[in-house]
Design an enzyme around this catalytic site. Sequence first.
Site: not given
Ligand code: VAH
Length: 319
Positions: A6, A9-11, A32-33, A51, A141, A145
């Site tokens: 990844g 990505g942003q991070l 990354d993909i 992937d 999501y 997590k």
């Molecule tokens: C999101 N930036 O918005 C992520 C994060 C706490 C938010 O997990 O899904």
Amino acid sequence: TVLVIGACGQLGSELTLELRNMYGGSNVVAADISAPKQADLRDSGPFEKVDVLDTNVLAELASKYKFKQIYHLAAVLSATGERNPKFAWKLNMEGLFNVLDLSLEHKVQKVYWPSSIAVFGPNTPRQNTPQYTVMDPNTVYGISKQAGERWCEYYFQKYGLDVRSLRYPGLIGYKALPGGGTTDYAVDIYHKALESGTYECFLSEDTYLPMMYMPDALKATLDLMHAPAEQVKIRDSYNLSAMSFSPKEITESIQKFIPDFSITYKPDYRQQIADSWPQSIDDSTAQQDWGWKPAYDLDAMTEDMLLNLKKMKEEQTLA
Ligand code: VAH
């Protein structure tokens, strides 16, 4: 060698650059993909198209590079996840299992996996949310997590895998655009402040959310990964915090630098997601266990964001 899954990505893009500064470009493999578009990321070390659902590719890479550490950052975020719930669950969970099992098989020394304040839900205490508390996430999501945290702790306790994790707040940075997060208004707003002087916000003006400037997120991640294992007492995921603010407050901060910046509000489906999350986080356990301390508050972030975005936009026009 270190693997970052990844990495575009942003991070991931910022963490990869930081790790390459620390360990040397050729020792950090970006995966990354699709290939990186950012020049600094593309030109600073090896890239592998991966992937995370393809266990064969992962095994080949692990044999080729003999990774000592893996940062697994690939996931579908909260807003996008609500659009594709089954795929979000599949990618977030199967991806994690693939990395945990690969790490055991190839004796990877340390694994990093990001969690989020999204693991908390509508019945979680919303102020100074404690390390241990009710967690009833109602986004795919957040559910992924929460489940992922349980599995990370399980692989640590049952198989001794040194996997470490942080519950990030919303992350704000200037190097890479975010992808599909609910907190991403706080990134878009800076771009719009410079481009058009006005921003239409998809959250209401008093929506308080825990947030963090990217340099602090990078510091926390590396501080945690470099802490001696016996100091890392939390093996599901650490609460982590820097500041909380609302769209109204970030607007006021921007207006200190761009006085005629204006904002309008048009809440959408992401408002419900934001309303299910805490407004502030208690990260005293991270402070005690491995000395966590953020450096940036809202105005310091605003100043640095606007300065760097302006520089990047000038370079782009010159390019
Ligand atoms: C999101 N930036 O918005 C992520 C994060 C706490 C938010 O997990 O899904």
